[in-house]
Motif scaffolding. Sequence first.
Motif, PDB file in Angstrom:
ATOM      1  N   THR A 114      31.171  -8.517 -54.216  1.00 37.45           N
ATOM      2  CA  THR A 114      32.111  -7.460 -53.839  1.00 37.45           C
ATOM      3  C   THR A 114      31.412  -6.153 -53.474  1.00 37.45           C
ATOM      4  O   THR A 114      32.020  -5.285 -52.855  1.00 37.45           O
ATOM      5  N   THR A 115      30.137  -6.023 -53.874  1.00 33.07           N
ATOM      6  CA  THR A 115      29.378  -4.799 -53.572  1.00 33.07           C
ATOM      7  C   THR A 115      28.068  -5.156 -52.901  1.00 33.07           C
ATOM      8  O   THR A 115      27.341  -6.041 -53.369  1.00 33.07           O
ATOM      9  N   TYR A 116      27.775  -4.469 -51.817  1.00 29.13           N
ATOM     10  CA  TYR A 116      26.512  -4.670 -51.089  1.00 29.13           C
ATOM     11  C   TYR A 116      25.820  -3.319 -50.958  1.00 29.13           C
ATOM     12  O   TYR A 116      26.432  -2.343 -50.497  1.00 29.13           O
ATOM     13  N   VAL A 117      24.560  -3.269 -51.356  1.00 30.75           N
ATOM     14  CA  VAL A 117      23.783  -2.033 -51.329  1.00 30.75           C
ATOM     15  C   VAL A 117      22.504  -2.290 -50.543  1.00 30.75           C
ATOM     16  O   VAL A 117      21.804  -3.268 -50.805  1.00 30.75           O
ATOM     17  N   ILE A 118      22.195  -1.408 -49.590  1.00 32.92           N
ATOM     18  CA  ILE A 118      21.003  -1.611 -48.774  1.00 32.92           C
ATOM     19  C   ILE A 118      20.280  -0.291 -48.534  1.00 32.92           C
ATOM     20  O   ILE A 118      20.906   0.766 -48.380  1.00 32.92           O
ATOM     21  N   VAL A 119      18.950  -0.365 -48.521  1.00 29.28           N
ATOM     22  CA  VAL A 119      18.124   0.790 -48.169  1.00 29.28           C
ATOM     23  C   VAL A 119      17.892   0.751 -46.667  1.00 29.28           C
ATOM     24  O   VAL A 119      17.273  -0.169 -46.146  1.00 29.28           O
ATOM     25  N   SER A 120      18.414   1.751 -45.973  1.00 37.30           N
ATOM     26  CA  SER A 120      18.287   1.843 -44.523  1.00 37.30           C
ATOM     27  C   SER A 120      17.271   2.942 -44.190  1.00 37.30           C
ATOM     28  O   SER A 120      16.208   2.996 -44.792  1.00 37.30           O
ATOM     29  N   ALA A 121      17.586   3.815 -43.261  1.00 38.75           N
ATOM     30  CA  ALA A 121      16.670   4.892 -42.871  1.00 38.75           C
ATOM     31  C   ALA A 121      17.467   6.071 -42.343  1.00 38.75           C
ATOM     32  O   ALA A 121      18.545   5.893 -41.748  1.00 38.75           O
ATOM     33  N   SER A 122      16.947   7.271 -42.532  1.00 35.09           N
ATOM     34  CA  SER A 122      17.683   8.482 -42.170  1.00 35.09           C
ATOM     35  C   SER A 122      17.964   8.580 -40.677  1.00 35.09           C
ATOM     36  O   SER A 122      18.941   9.184 -40.262  1.00 35.09           O
ATOM     37  N   GLY A 123      17.120   7.985 -39.866  1.00 33.35           N
ATOM     38  CA  GLY A 123      17.295   8.101 -38.425  1.00 33.35           C
ATOM     39  C   GLY A 123      18.126   7.005 -37.794  1.00 33.35           C
ATOM     40  O   GLY A 123      18.176   6.904 -36.559  1.00 33.35           O
ATOM     41  N   ALA A 124      18.792   6.175 -38.602  1.00 29.37           N
ATOM     42  CA  ALA A 124      19.574   5.062 -38.054  1.00 29.37           C
ATOM     43  C   ALA A 124      20.560   5.558 -37.001  1.00 29.37           C
ATOM     44  O   ALA A 124      21.382   6.437 -37.268  1.00 29.37           O
ATOM     45  N   ASN A 125      20.471   4.987 -35.794  1.00 33.85           N
ATOM     46  CA  ASN A 125      21.289   5.477 -34.684  1.00 33.85           C
ATOM     47  C   ASN A 125      21.371   4.403 -33.607  1.00 33.85           C
ATOM     48  O   ASN A 125      20.361   4.040 -33.007  1.00 33.85           O
ATOM     49  N   ASP A 126      22.573   3.901 -33.374  1.00 33.28           N
ATOM     50  CA  ASP A 126      22.712   2.813 -32.410  1.00 33.28           C
ATOM     51  C   ASP A 126      22.517   3.261 -30.957  1.00 33.28           C
ATOM     52  O   ASP A 126      22.410   2.436 -30.048  1.00 33.28           O
ATOM     53  N   LYS A 127      22.448   4.573 -30.740  1.00 36.20           N
ATOM     54  CA  LYS A 127      22.227   5.099 -29.389  1.00 36.20           C
ATOM     55  C   LYS A 127      20.795   5.583 -29.188  1.00 36.20           C
ATOM     56  O   LYS A 127      20.464   6.167 -28.142  1.00 36.20           O
ATOM     57  N   SER A 128      19.946   5.342 -30.160  1.00 36.45           N
ATOM     58  CA  SER A 128      18.563   5.797 -30.065  1.00 36.45           C
ATOM     59  C   SER A 128      17.804   5.058 -28.965  1.00 36.45           C
ATOM     60  O   SER A 128      18.063   3.889 -28.680  1.00 36.45           O
ATOM     61  N   TYR A 129      16.864   5.761 -28.355  1.00 33.26           N
ATOM     62  CA  TYR A 129      15.977   5.130 -27.374  1.00 33.26           C
ATOM     63  C   TYR A 129      14.865   4.345 -28.058  1.00 33.26           C
ATOM     64  O   TYR A 129      14.151   3.584 -27.412  1.00 33.26           O
ATOM     65  N   PHE A 130      14.721   4.555 -29.362  1.00 30.37           N
ATOM     66  CA  PHE A 130      13.645   3.911 -30.107  1.00 30.37           C
ATOM     67  C   PHE A 130      14.177   2.673 -30.837  1.00 30.37           C
ATOM     68  O   PHE A 130      15.303   2.668 -31.356  1.00 30.37           O
ATOM     69  N   ALA A 131      13.350   1.637 -30.884  1.00 30.00           N
ATOM     70  CA  ALA A 131      13.795   0.343 -31.399  1.00 30.00           C
ATOM     71  C   ALA A 131      14.114   0.377 -32.891  1.00 30.00           C
ATOM     72  O   ALA A 131      15.107  -0.216 -33.325  1.00 30.00           O
ATOM     73  N   TYR A 132      13.290   1.056 -33.686  1.00 26.69           N
ATOM     74  CA  TYR A 132      13.451   1.012 -35.143  1.00 26.69           C
ATOM     75  C   TYR A 132      14.768   1.632 -35.615  1.00 26.69           C
ATOM     76  O   TYR A 132      15.541   0.971 -36.340  1.00 26.69           O
ATOM     77  N   PRO A 133      15.084   2.876 -35.252  1.00 25.69           N
ATOM     78  CA  PRO A 133      16.371   3.429 -35.706  1.00 25.69           C
ATOM     79  C   PRO A 133      17.579   2.693 -35.145  1.00 25.69           C
ATOM     80  O   PRO A 133      18.619   2.603 -35.799  1.00 25.69           O
ATOM     81  N   LYS A 134      17.431   2.138 -33.946  1.00 25.86           N
ATOM     82  CA  LYS A 134      18.522   1.355 -33.377  1.00 25.86           C
ATOM     83  C   LYS A 134      18.746   0.080 -34.180  1.00 25.86           C
ATOM     84  O   LYS A 134      19.893  -0.309 -34.450  1.00 25.86           O
TER      85      LYS A 134
END
Length: 240
Positions: A114-134
């Motif tokens: 029922t609960t999912y917890v994940i460590v992502s990144a501060s720059g997460a952005n689906d519109k980024s030109y860079f592969a990692y944050p995207k």
Amino acid sequence: MSTLTVVGATGLVGSFFYNLVKTARVDGITKVTAVSRRSAEQNAPPSPQQQQEFNQFENVITSEITSSIPSSTKILFSGLGTTRGKEGGFENQYKVDYGLNVDIAKAAKAAGATTYVIVSASGANDKSYFAYPKMKAEIEHDVTELGFDRTIILRPGLILGHRNEVRSWEEQAAVSLYYGLKKLPFITSSLTNSTSAEAEDIAKAAIRAIQTFGPGLSIISNSEINALAREYDANLVTAN
């Protein structure tokens, strides 16, 4: 029996989480299981008091992580991640960071988590030109779409702490720059508080969020991670 399952327990943040959560009280949880390809680091054996809080601690070592998610999983924490350098290119990194994380989330959902917890990144952005944050934004979107009762996403900036593996030159440069800038008189604590977090504090923040956050989607910024870590420490002192 209700299980809190940890993946990525041999990594920098995950190893802290696995060891700290064994001493934390999480409502309804009677077992903590780490599922990993190698033995999760255990800093200290459980005390008798800890044994009363959690009936069992378990480390499942397997190359088939997705199919090894316990059927009793109610909370899943993922600190799973790798680097482009370690995997020999972004394509292979994507298979682990995106592919494995999303597959694990699906397995947890199928198990009844029922609960999912994940460590992502501060720059997460689906519109980024860079592969990692995207990529990070894609992970966040796809695990959220699975419809857990609670989805908790931590977005740290620069993750500080000792690593057993050698950092890439980009990571080494970023860490060196951070500590260099921190020495400058005009760099305030509020700036460093919003741009970096110790790996142990990220783990503490994740535990505190699990203990206190309600249903729905929660995205935790770097500053909020540091605040939750302080709250975790204060609550620990009060409890003792």
